[in-house]
Design a protein around this motif. Structure first.
Motif, mmCIF file in Angstrom:
data_model
loop_
_atom_site.group_PDB
_atom_site.id
_atom_site.type_symbol
_atom_site.label_atom_id
_atom_site.label_comp_id
_atom_site.label_asym_id
_atom_site.label_seq_id
_atom_site.Cartn_x
_atom_site.Cartn_y
_atom_site.Cartn_z
ATOM 1 N N UNK A 261 39.629 -8.911 42.261
ATOM 2 C CA UNK A 261 40.735 -8.728 41.616
ATOM 3 C C UNK A 261 41.977 -8.103 42.700
ATOM 4 N N UNK A 262 43.721 -8.358 42.095
ATOM 5 C CA UNK A 262 43.874 -7.206 42.604
ATOM 6 C C UNK A 262 44.727 -5.776 42.216
ATOM 7 N N UNK A 263 43.876 -5.066 42.843
ATOM 8 C CA UNK A 263 43.768 -3.651 43.565
ATOM 9 C C UNK A 263 45.036 -2.798 43.510
ATOM 10 N N UNK A 264 44.420 -1.473 43.991
ATOM 11 C CA UNK A 264 45.925 -0.490 44.306
ATOM 12 C C UNK A 264 44.774 0.315 45.633
ATOM 13 N N UNK A 265 45.101 1.190 46.338
ATOM 14 C CA UNK A 265 45.095 2.504 47.180
ATOM 15 C C UNK A 265 44.912 3.702 46.445
ATOM 16 N N UNK A 266 43.907 3.846 45.862
ATOM 17 C CA UNK A 266 44.672 5.299 44.866
ATOM 18 C C UNK A 266 43.723 6.122 44.566
#
Length: 380
Positions: free
Chosen positions: A239-244
């Motif tokens: 899925x579309x995620x983040x760099x967190x």
């Protein structure tokens, strides 16, 4: 003027653990594992155990903790999330960043947190979560909020950015809602040496989703430690995620400070008790926790009709105070398009017009506490 008494004393905190912190930072640097190294998983396991829950996930900030918690629940466009408007603006912005609509309800006048009696009128078929804030480390009244969430089958996401270690009727904040978001930025209750955050949950599926979301949407966990040794193979991005992802240096420092948290919180409560007794004598109203609960008092908030004059007067003699958080979110510039006007949330607006946050950190001396209290009273 230079402030003699500060809201937070990051220097004193660092010096109290300088040798251990310096060694931990150097150890991480020498290991080369600067992102998702062994200290990250260790911190997550230790913090989950501290909160009395199953899982914790380290992220880059308290804001990202809220955003990922909401995303993990599948909240997005067309949904609604109920929260309060007297929190710092990231609480509301996290809702908006998911694509959902933020719906504010008023606060109650004692704890200055979400008023449970206002929630049911705000629930619609689009409501997917209730987001109470434990403002300044004072627990919200969670029992009625949790009952309402069960009745309407909506999630509870706690904003505990300032409430690590607080207890609500014997239970740690972080163990009661569907997900709880914490900030570990400098000056927070559990503060590091840079930006960071943690999310807790009892639910394995939510934990797995959080791991995916913080690591670009990739299916495989992002850890780099002994438990994840072996050849590195490509991972599907599901899925579309983040760099967190919290960095290893922050995790190493937080592991040093976590075991001290309860002792430092005792000192915060001692300071709050001194303030409480002093302000009661002169009829000053202040934020109070629910019965059978323990606040951790990031600051001590009083309510003063002539707040601005007192705020300026403290500054003039070198005592730092804060207007946390003004303006109320529903009246801030970025939310004017939602149509809220003065008078929409009367208790919230009284609170934001009168609040003054005073230093309550554990490195204050008794003389400094007395000076803050005496100076405020003299300025009334």
């Amino acid at each position: 003027m230079a402030m003699r008494i500060r809201m937070y004393d990051n220097i004193a905190q660092y010096l109290s653990d300088k040798e251990a912190i310096d060694a931990a930072v150097l150890s991480v640097l020498e290991s080369g594992e600067l992102v998702m190294g062994p200290d990250v998983r260790a911190l997550e396991e230790e913090f989950a155990a501290y909160c009395g829950t199953n899982y914790a996930v380290g992220v880059t900030s308290g804001t990202s903790a809220l955003l990922l918690a909401l995303r993990a629940l599948g909240i997005g466009e067309g949904d609604e999330v109920i929260t309060v408007a007297n929190s710092d603006i990231p609480t509301s912005q996290a809702v908006t960043l998911t694509g959902a609509k933020v719906v504010w309800v008023d606060i109650e006048p004692i704890g200055c947190n979400m008023d449970p009696d206002q929630i049911e009128a705000a629930i619609t078929p689009k409501t997917k979560a209730i987001l109470p804030v434990h403002l300044h480390g004072v627990p919200a009244d969670l029992d009625p909020i949790l009952k309402i969430s069960e009745k309407y089958d909506v999630a509870v996401v706690d904003d505990a950015a300032l409430a690590a270690g607080a207890r609500y009727r014997g239970n740690r904040i972080g163990s009661l809602g569907s997900l709880t978001a914490f900030s570990t930025a400098p000056g927070k209750i559990l503060g590091g040496i840079g930006s960071g955050g943690l999310i807790t949950t009892e639910d394995r599926s939510l934990y797995n989703r959080l791991n995916t979301l913080r690591h670009y949407g990739r299916e495989d966990p992002p850890y780099r430690d002994k438990q994840s040794m072996g050849p590195k193979w490509p991972s599907d991005t599901i899925e579309i995620g983040y760099n967190e992802r919290i960095d290893s240096i922050q995790a190493a420092v937080l592991r040093i400070r976590l075991p001290q948290l309860d002792e430092l919180s005792v000192r915060r409560r001692e300071i709050a008790e001194i303030y409480s007794k002093g302000f009661e004598k002169v009829g000053v109203r202040y934020q109070q926790p629910p019965p059978d609960s323990e606040a951790v008092w990031r600051v001590f908030t009083v309510l003063l009709p002539d707040r601005d004059r007192v705020h300026a007067g403290l500054h003039a003699v070198g005592i730092e105070s804060s207007l946390a958080y003004v303006p109320a979110d529903h009246l801030d510039v970025c939310y004017r398009d939602l149509g809220y006007r003065p008078g929409s949330l009367p208790e919230t607006e009284v609170f934001c017009n009168e609040l003054l946050a005073l230093p309550c950190h554990p490195y204050m001396s008794n003389a400094e506490i007395d000076e803050v209290l005496t100076t405020v009273v003299e300025l009334l």
